[in-house]
Design a protein around this motif. Structure first.
Motif, PDB file in Angstrom:
ATOM      1  N   UNK A  62       0.749  -1.300  -0.020  1.00 39.22           N
ATOM      2  CA  UNK A  62      -0.050  -0.030   0.079  1.00 39.22           C
ATOM      3  C   UNK A  62       0.894   1.208   0.009  1.00 39.22           C
ATOM      4  N   UNK A  63       0.333   2.392  -0.426  1.00 29.84           N
ATOM      5  CA  UNK A  63       0.940   3.654  -0.413  1.00 29.84           C
ATOM      6  C   UNK A  63       0.691   4.538   0.617  1.00 29.84           C
ATOM      7  N   UNK A  64      -0.363   4.162   1.417  1.00 27.01           N
ATOM      8  CA  UNK A  64      -1.064   4.794   2.719  1.00 27.01           C
ATOM      9  C   UNK A  64      -1.206   4.169   3.956  1.00 27.01           C
ATOM     10  N   UNK A  65      -1.182   5.110   4.902  1.00 26.57           N
ATOM     11  CA  UNK A  65      -1.101   4.300   5.973  1.00 26.57           C
ATOM     12  C   UNK A  65      -1.957   3.389   6.571  1.00 26.57           C
ATOM     13  N   UNK A  66      -3.375   3.118   5.931  1.00 23.51           N
ATOM     14  CA  UNK A  66      -4.517   2.351   6.363  1.00 23.51           C
ATOM     15  C   UNK A  66      -5.081   3.183   7.370  1.00 23.51           C
ATOM     16  N   UNK A  67      -5.396   2.551   8.443  1.00 21.66           N
ATOM     17  CA  UNK A  67      -6.315   3.250   9.496  1.00 21.66           C
ATOM     18  C   UNK A  67      -5.393   4.364   9.956  1.00 21.66           C
ATOM     19  N   UNK A  68      -6.172   5.501  10.003  1.00 28.73           N
ATOM     20  CA  UNK A  68      -5.491   6.858  10.447  1.00 28.73           C
ATOM     21  C   UNK A  68      -5.982   7.213  11.806  1.00 28.73           C
ATOM     22  N   UNK A  69      -5.262   6.900  12.713  1.00 29.48           N
ATOM     23  CA  UNK A  69      -5.508   6.935  14.108  1.00 29.48           C
ATOM     24  C   UNK A  69      -5.836   8.288  14.566  1.00 29.48           C
ATOM     25  N   UNK A  70      -5.306   9.576  14.229  1.00 37.12           N
ATOM     26  CA  UNK A  70      -5.926  10.762  14.744  1.00 37.12           C
ATOM     27  C   UNK A  70      -7.373  10.734  14.322  1.00 37.12           C
ATOM     28  N   UNK A  71      -7.995  10.079  13.128  1.00 36.20           N
ATOM     29  CA  UNK A  71      -9.408  10.634  12.949  1.00 36.20           C
ATOM     30  C   UNK A  71     -10.152   9.587  13.931  1.00 36.20           C
ATOM     31  N   UNK A  72      -9.799   8.375  14.345  1.00 34.58           N
ATOM     32  CA  UNK A  72     -10.567   7.837  15.256  1.00 34.58           C
ATOM     33  C   UNK A  72     -10.504   8.252  16.814  1.00 34.58           C
ATOM     34  N   UNK A  73      -9.179   8.901  16.961  1.00 36.18           N
ATOM     35  CA  UNK A  73      -9.211   9.630  18.440  1.00 36.18           C
ATOM     36  C   UNK A  73     -10.224  11.056  18.525  1.00 36.18           C
ATOM     37  N   UNK A  74      -9.663  11.527  17.147  1.00 35.07           N
ATOM     38  CA  UNK A  74     -10.755  13.047  17.159  1.00 35.07           C
ATOM     39  C   UNK A  74     -12.347  12.415  17.425  1.00 35.07           C
ATOM     40  N   UNK A  75     -12.705  11.235  16.704  1.00 38.95           N
ATOM     41  CA  UNK A  75     -14.065  10.921  16.841  1.00 38.95           C
ATOM     42  C   UNK A  75     -14.312  10.710  18.478  1.00 38.95           C
ATOM     43  N   UNK A  76     -13.298   9.854  19.176  1.00 43.64           N
ATOM     44  CA  UNK A  76     -13.465   9.642  20.386  1.00 43.64           C
ATOM     45  C   UNK A  76     -13.523  10.955  21.236  1.00 43.64           C
ATOM     46  N   UNK A  77     -12.991  11.983  20.824  1.00 45.87           N
ATOM     47  CA  UNK A  77     -13.097  13.371  21.629  1.00 45.87           C
ATOM     48  C   UNK A  77     -14.394  14.220  21.392  1.00 45.87           C
ATOM     49  N   UNK A  78     -14.908  13.956  19.749  1.00 41.67           N
ATOM     50  CA  UNK A  78     -15.953  14.580  19.600  1.00 41.67           C
ATOM     51  C   UNK A  78     -17.227  14.004  19.665  1.00 41.67           C
ATOM     52  N   UNK A  79     -17.342  12.551  19.672  1.00 44.86           N
ATOM     53  CA  UNK A  79     -18.606  11.919  19.878  1.00 44.86           C
ATOM     54  C   UNK A  79     -18.686  11.121  21.214  1.00 44.86           C
ATOM     55  N   UNK A  80     -19.990  10.775  21.494  1.00 49.17           N
ATOM     56  CA  UNK A  80     -20.104   9.878  22.828  1.00 49.17           C
ATOM     57  C   UNK A  80     -19.581   8.423  22.267  1.00 49.17           C
ATOM     58  N   UNK A  81     -19.284   7.559  23.233  1.00 47.51           N
ATOM     59  CA  UNK A  81     -18.832   6.393  22.854  1.00 47.51           C
ATOM     60  C   UNK A  81     -19.584   5.491  21.988  1.00 47.51           C
ATOM     61  N   UNK A  82     -20.862   5.403  21.818  1.00 43.05           N
ATOM     62  CA  UNK A  82     -21.465   4.684  20.817  1.00 43.05           C
ATOM     63  C   UNK A  82     -21.186   5.068  19.428  1.00 43.05           C
ATOM     64  N   UNK A  83     -21.381   6.444  19.368  1.00 41.51           N
ATOM     65  CA  UNK A  83     -21.259   7.079  17.895  1.00 41.51           C
ATOM     66  C   UNK A  83     -19.363   6.660  17.562  1.00 41.51           C
ATOM     67  N   UNK A  84     -18.558   6.969  18.551  1.00 41.67           N
ATOM     68  CA  UNK A  84     -17.392   6.696  18.329  1.00 41.67           C
ATOM     69  C   UNK A  84     -16.884   5.457  17.652  1.00 41.67           C
ATOM     70  N   UNK A  85     -17.585   4.266  18.565  1.00 39.27           N
ATOM     71  CA  UNK A  85     -17.432   2.883  18.019  1.00 39.27           C
ATOM     72  C   UNK A  85     -18.312   2.679  16.381  1.00 39.27           C
ATOM     73  N   UNK A  86     -19.223   3.618  16.176  1.00 37.64           N
ATOM     74  CA  UNK A  86     -19.719   3.324  14.891  1.00 37.64           C
ATOM     75  C   UNK A  86     -18.796   3.876  13.710  1.00 37.64           C
ATOM     76  N   UNK A  87     -18.296   4.922  14.228  1.00 40.12           N
ATOM     77  CA  UNK A  87     -17.130   5.455  13.213  1.00 40.12           C
ATOM     78  C   UNK A  87     -16.020   4.605  13.005  1.00 40.12           C
ATOM     79  N   UNK A  88     -15.524   4.092  14.058  1.00 42.34           N
ATOM     80  CA  UNK A  88     -14.466   3.227  14.162  1.00 42.34           C
ATOM     81  C   UNK A  88     -14.919   1.883  13.059  1.00 42.34           C
TER      82      UNK A  88
END
Length: 509
Positions: A62-88
């Motif tokens: 692959x040419x990219x990094x795959x799972x981009x953790x800053x997006x997942x952690x931003x979801x954990x900061x901006x969303x409630x747990x259930x919505x963060x789990x859905x994003x991931x």
């Protein structure tokens, strides 16, 4: 999932049920879920995962990094747990999977990241993180905002490594605590860094500048991760190339199995003692490992011959450095290592081969590998003789310093061994073929056993005992004549008629 162990299937099923349970609160009517934010973050995560599956032009991976953790952690900061789990969970199934079973691995990854993001979001809320982000005209509360973000990153690492440990224990019967102990130190630092990027994204998202400004911040971060991931994939490809080449030599010349890796380790010790930078140290490691790659061009009957080599066979054996250089000529990352492969049989007095270089005309890498090669040959046990002790091998190298070896390299190896030692694993038996007990051996001298397994007969007086500079000649003794048995007549050299001294240059190396 038919090929997955039953315990691993149970682990995957439990993770999926746990992830579903974590997302259930999002479906409750009137739940405070910002669906617009969740949908945008899920789309970004899906795009990163899909980009990670693309291959660069002209090569795999692959040419990219795959799972981009800053997006997942931003979801954990901006969303409630259930919505963060859905994003991931929404983007994970689109990610790259290297090995089968592909479906089981994708399902496991989606459930694992959903549970991890939910745990990070719960931790972030427990530490009062949402109140520190600002928004609605309020400024973000720094540095207080760092504490919940770091706590969420720690929770993210703990849950992620614990789940990895569980599935490894189920699939490979590895102890869970051992897996967590190995994985957690490697994951915690990067997750803390990603958490800071995710926190900045969340702050900008809540600011008057809105989501667009957050995306502009994420872009250079993602490009950095892309470059970093590609660099590591290239390094992994380099290591795989080296392993394949060394394995090919080991298959062809079983008498020196393990020799190349030890020469690489000894070369690294010398390089670090000389103060070389990390790039050159890695290059010397490659040079030591691949110094005998030219054996692939030498007929197997010559490499494994029990009797003395004929003059023609000796000339063939002397070509192996040139064969090695031709084999690796097109491998760009080897750089200076190519010179070491070509010139590691040169001697300071000019009587070496293939070109009879002398003194400083011999490349520095070649002078390092020559010392490491001779040291391992003397300290390795073969099926036909025992190893010399390390002090005796160092004494012999010092005796030949100035004529055969560079005194600077010999001194560096001496200092490195005094500081680091040379473990028993580094001096293991290199021949995996047992000796022939019914073949008589030469009488043993006062210092070490003699070599050729041939019927006894009148022999010339033996010269001073000298170590082999390399290895690879089955049942070849030390002696004053390089590459020849003591019962074989000496053959004039083609390129250099200088008398030989110091450690014997084994033509089968």
């Amino acid at each position: 999932m038919s090929g997955t162990p039953a315990a691993a299937r149970v682990c995957v099923l439990a993770a999926v049920l746990g992830a579903i349970w974590c997302t259930l609160p999002a479906y409750v009517p009137g739940a405070p879920v910002p669906w617009g934010t969740a949908a945008l973050l899920a789309a970004l995560g899906l795009g990163c995962e899909a980009a990670g599956r693309r291959s660069p032009p002209g090569g795999p991976g692959p040419v990219a990094a795959g799972a981009f953790l800053p997006i997942l952690l931003a979801a954990a900061f901006l969303l409630p747990p259930a919505a963060a789990a859905l994003v991931a969970a929404s983007g994970s199934p689109a990610g790259r999977v290297e090995q089968p079973p592909y479906a089981a691995r994708r399902i496991w990854r989606a459930a694992q990241l959903a549970l991890t993001c939910a745990a990070a979001s719960w931790t972030y809320a427990a530490f009062g993180g949402p109140a520190t982000l600002g928004g609605g005209g309020a400024a973000p509360d720094f540095p207080r905002a760092l504490l919940p973000a770091c706590a969420a990153a720690v929770a993210f690492s703990l849950v992620l490594t614990a789940l990895d440990g569980l599935v490894l224990a189920a699939a490979e019967r590895r102890p869970v605590h051992r897996s967590v102990y190995e994985l957690l130190p490697l994951a915690l630092g990067p997750h803390l860094v990603h958490a800071l990027a995710g926190l900045m994204t969340a702050v900008l998202w809540r600011s008057p500048y809105g989501p667009l400004s957050a995306l502009l911040v994420l872009l250079p971060v993602y490009l950095s991760c892309w470059v970093f991931a590609r660099y590591h994939r290239e390094q992994a490809a380099h290591r795989a190339t080296i392993r394949a080449l060394v394995h090919a030599v080991d298959i062809k010349d079983t008498y020196t199995r393990g020799h190349s890796e030890r020469v690489g380790r000894a070369s690294v010790l010398i390089a670090r003692e000389l103060g070389m930078d990390d790039r050159r140290v890695e290059g010397l490691r490659f040079a030591g490992i691949l110094h005998d790659i030219g054996k692939l061009g030498v007929p197997t009957r010559v490499l494994r011959k029990d009797g003395p080599l004929t003059p023609e066979e000796r000339r063939i054996m002397e070509l192996h450095p040139e064969y090695g250089h031709e084999i690796v000529r097109g491998i760009g990352f080897l750089d200076e290592a190519r010179d070491a492969i070509l010139h590691h049989h040169e001697r300071l007095d000019g009587s070496g081969y293939p070109y009879g270089l002398s003194g400083s005309r011999i490349p520095e890498f070649a002078r390092v590998v020559a010392v490491a090669d001779a040291f391992d040959a003397m300290t390795s046990t073969r099926s036909y003789r025992r190893a010399r002790p390390v002090p005796a091998a160092l004494a012999e190298l010092k005796r030949c310093a100035g004529s055969q070896f560079d005194p600077r390299m010999v001194g560096a190896l001496d200092r490195a061994l005094r500081r680091n030692g040379w473990s028993e694993a580094d001096t293991a038996v290199t021949a995996d073929e047992p000796g022939e007990p019914d073949v008589p051996r030469e009488p043993q001298g006062p210092r070490e056993p003699q070599g050729p397994r041939e019927p006894q007969g009148p022999r010339e007086p033996q010269g001073p005992r000298e170590p082999q500079q390399g290895s690879g000649a089955p049942r070849e003794p030390y002696g004053a004549v390089a590459g020849a048995r003591r019962d074989a007549p000496p053959v004039p050299r083609a390129r250099s008629a200088a008398p030989l001294s110091g450690p014997s240059r084994d033509r089968r190396r």
